[in-house]
Design a protein around this motif. Structure first.
Motif, mmCIF file in Angstrom:
data_model
loop_
_atom_site.group_PDB
_atom_site.id
_atom_site.type_symbol
_atom_site.label_atom_id
_atom_site.label_comp_id
_atom_site.label_asym_id
_atom_site.label_seq_id
_atom_site.Cartn_x
_atom_site.Cartn_y
_atom_site.Cartn_z
ATOM 1 N N THR A 21 0.823 -1.210 0.000
ATOM 2 C CA THR A 21 0.000 0.000 0.000
ATOM 3 C C THR A 21 0.857 1.259 0.000
ATOM 4 O O THR A 21 0.496 2.261 -0.636
ATOM 5 N N TYR A 22 1.989 1.198 0.688
ATOM 6 C CA TYR A 22 2.850 2.375 0.831
ATOM 7 C C TYR A 22 4.272 2.018 0.371
ATOM 8 O O TYR A 22 5.175 1.841 1.195
ATOM 9 N N PRO A 23 4.491 1.904 -0.932
ATOM 10 C CA PRO A 23 5.821 1.531 -1.427
ATOM 11 C C PRO A 23 6.812 2.690 -1.319
ATOM 12 O O PRO A 23 6.419 3.859 -1.232
ATOM 13 N N THR A 24 8.083 2.355 -1.297
ATOM 14 C CA THR A 24 9.102 3.403 -1.340
ATOM 15 C C THR A 24 9.056 4.098 -2.701
ATOM 16 O O THR A 24 8.739 3.480 -3.718
ATOM 17 N N ARG A 25 9.386 5.384 -2.687
ATOM 18 C CA ARG A 25 9.320 6.174 -3.916
ATOM 19 C C ARG A 25 10.491 7.160 -3.957
ATOM 20 O O ARG A 25 10.862 7.733 -2.924
ATOM 21 N N PRO A 26 11.068 7.394 -5.133
ATOM 22 C CA PRO A 26 12.141 8.388 -5.244
ATOM 23 C C PRO A 26 11.576 9.802 -5.249
ATOM 24 O O PRO A 26 10.405 10.016 -5.581
ATOM 25 N N LEU A 27 12.413 10.753 -4.886
ATOM 26 C CA LEU A 27 11.989 12.147 -4.942
ATOM 27 C C LEU A 27 11.826 12.629 -6.375
ATOM 28 O O LEU A 27 10.956 13.456 -6.668
ATOM 29 N N GLN A 28 12.645 12.109 -7.278
ATOM 30 C CA GLN A 28 12.571 12.503 -8.682
ATOM 31 C C GLN A 28 12.466 11.253 -9.553
ATOM 32 O O GLN A 28 13.029 10.205 -9.219
ATOM 33 N N PRO A 29 11.771 11.345 -10.700
ATOM 34 C CA PRO A 29 11.578 10.153 -11.540
ATOM 35 C C PRO A 29 12.874 9.527 -12.034
ATOM 36 O O PRO A 29 12.918 8.313 -12.284
ATOM 37 N N ARG A 36 14.041 -0.419 1.004
ATOM 38 C CA ARG A 36 13.221 -0.400 2.215
ATOM 39 C C ARG A 36 14.125 -0.336 3.443
ATOM 40 O O ARG A 36 15.113 -1.067 3.528
ATOM 41 N N PRO A 37 13.799 0.498 4.419
ATOM 42 C CA PRO A 37 14.544 0.458 5.682
ATOM 43 C C PRO A 37 14.381 -0.909 6.345
ATOM 44 O O PRO A 37 13.408 -1.633 6.085
ATOM 45 N N ASP A 38 15.322 -1.254 7.201
ATOM 46 C CA ASP A 38 15.266 -2.559 7.871
ATOM 47 C C ASP A 38 14.499 -2.489 9.191
ATOM 48 O O ASP A 38 14.630 -3.366 10.047
ATOM 49 N N PHE A 39 13.695 -1.437 9.363
ATOM 50 C CA PHE A 39 12.847 -1.309 10.546
ATOM 51 C C PHE A 39 11.595 -0.546 10.139
ATOM 52 O O PHE A 39 11.547 0.073 9.065
ATOM 53 N N THR A 40 10.579 -0.604 10.969
ATOM 54 C CA THR A 40 9.355 0.159 10.736
ATOM 55 C C THR A 40 8.985 0.918 12.006
ATOM 56 O O THR A 40 9.377 0.536 13.110
ATOM 57 N N GLN A 65 13.297 10.557 2.060
ATOM 58 C CA GLN A 65 14.236 9.594 1.488
ATOM 59 C C GLN A 65 13.629 8.197 1.363
ATOM 60 O O GLN A 65 14.238 7.315 0.763
ATOM 61 N N VAL A 66 12.443 7.999 1.917
ATOM 62 C CA VAL A 66 11.755 6.710 1.814
ATOM 63 C C VAL A 66 10.561 6.802 0.876
ATOM 64 O O VAL A 66 10.407 5.990 -0.043
ATOM 65 N N TYR A 67 9.730 7.819 1.074
ATOM 66 C CA TYR A 67 8.467 7.921 0.332
ATOM 67 C C TYR A 67 8.430 9.060 -0.684
ATOM 68 O O TYR A 67 7.403 9.269 -1.327
ATOM 69 N N GLY A 68 9.529 9.793 -0.833
ATOM 70 C CA GLY A 68 9.518 10.904 -1.766
ATOM 71 C C GLY A 68 8.448 11.919 -1.407
ATOM 72 O O GLY A 68 8.299 12.300 -0.239
ATOM 73 N N TYR A 69 7.683 12.328 -2.411
ATOM 74 C CA TYR A 69 6.631 13.315 -2.187
ATOM 75 C C TYR A 69 5.261 12.672 -1.964
ATOM 76 O O TYR A 69 4.240 13.372 -1.947
ATOM 77 N N ASP A 70 5.235 11.374 -1.782
ATOM 78 C CA ASP A 70 3.982 10.676 -1.499
ATOM 79 C C ASP A 70 3.767 10.664 0.016
ATOM 80 O O ASP A 70 4.327 9.845 0.736
ATOM 81 N N GLN A 268 14.073 7.922 12.012
ATOM 82 C CA GLN A 268 15.271 8.351 11.272
ATOM 83 C C GLN A 268 16.491 8.079 12.137
ATOM 84 O O GLN A 268 17.365 7.298 11.774
ATOM 85 N N SER A 269 16.573 8.718 13.277
ATOM 86 C CA SER A 269 17.676 8.486 14.217
ATOM 87 C C SER A 269 17.258 7.374 15.177
ATOM 88 O O SER A 269 16.284 7.524 15.912
#
Length: 308
Positions: A21-29, A36-40, A65-70, A268-269
């Protein structure tokens, strides 16, 4: 040390465990899809941690850095928990459609702020903050009365801080937040790694000013600029064996008690768990009065985000 003051976490990042439902996405095409990060850190997990530690509310800051602009995951999580979780989105400030889109998100999705970020310490440009398109984002935030937040990397401070001051004076009623304080002790571990890879020493300025006098001191007469203290700061302070309460006291002395707030940077941290982050936040208020501590840990954030 204040132990009963409720907390407002201004800087929580969510990472879903539902990658379909919530895939990783780049900031630019043209950029690769992020791994995917190794934690949630799901919305439900964050709320459980908050409830266990006396945190009343949190701002959900988009992980660009994970979901871009989504921004859909933080918006959906806030919608599921109204009054507790409040979205701060990242959108492309160079897109002319962004101001209109942001206005709609504030009206329909209860978004409480816009975060400007370009994520590249080696990009020594200013367009991401003040291009003609970006200036329309500033105008939208000012019109709506929602916060505008930004992250500045340490090597960018000499030329970006004076620019931010000029922009802040153009929009004197707009609450502006500098993530991780906008000063040397806000140096991220990413920047530390880059410096060490280049063979550069990482030495933070010492007491009594901790580099504040040469950086954010220029904002002493700019009351709409505020500062977040997060785990990023605590990591640098711990590495330099500096008690966090000293730099918090120094900042309150310079800027007054109404312009400083705390955020965990969970998602993040991850050097410390949420319980430890809370303990460090409370310890950072050791040299503050009860009233000052209440503002730092909760009151300033509630006011600035329009939730008081």
């Amino acid at each position: 040390m204040p132990t009963t003051t409720p907390l407002f976490d201004t800087h929580a990042h969510l990472i879903s465990d539902d990658w379909a439902t919530y895939p990783t996405r780049p900031l630019q095409p043209d950029q690769p899809v992020p791994a995917r990060p190794d934690f949630t850190v799901t919305g439900e997990a964050l709320l459980a941690m908050m409830d266990a530690r006396g945190v009343e509310r949190a701002c959900l800051v988009q992980r660009g850095q994970v979901y871009g602009y989504d921004n859909s995951y933080i918006i959906d999580s806030a919608r599921a928990h109204p009054g507790r979780l409040h979205p701060v989105v990242i959108l492309n400030a160079d897109d002319p459609a962004t101001p209109g889109r942001y206005r709609a998100m504030v009206a329909q999705d209860h978004v409480r702020g816009f975060r400007m970020a370009q994520f590249r310490p080696d990009h020594l440009d200013t367009g991401w903050l003040c291009s003609p398109e970006a200036m329309q984002v500033w105008r939208a935030c000012a019109d709506l009365g929602t916060t505008l937040t930004m992250i500045l990397f340490v090597n960018q401070l000499p030329f970006l801080l004076p620019l931010v001051k000029m922009l802040a004076k153009m929009f004197p009623d707009l609450p502006i937040l500098l993530d991780h304080g906008g000063m040397p002790f806000g140096m991220t571990q990413f920047e530390v790694g880059l410096a060490r890879a280049a063979g550069e020493p990482v030495v933070m300025p010492g007491a009594p000013d901790f580099g504040i006098d040469a950086t954010i001191a220029l904002f002493e007469d700019v009351p709409n600029i505020h500062f977040k203290i997060t785990e990023i700061n605590f990591e640098r302070l711990a590495a330099e064996d500096v008690r966090a309460a000293r730099i918090v006291r120094r900042m309150v002395d310079s800027f007054g008690p109404d312009r400083l707030m705390w955020g965990s940077d969970i998602g993040q941290s991850m050097l410390w768990d949420y319980e430890q982050k809370i303990a460090m936040a409370r310890a950072a208020a050791d040299f503050l009065s009860e009233e000052e501590a209440g503002k730092f840990l909760h009151g300033n954030a509630a006011r600035v985000y329009g939730l008081a």
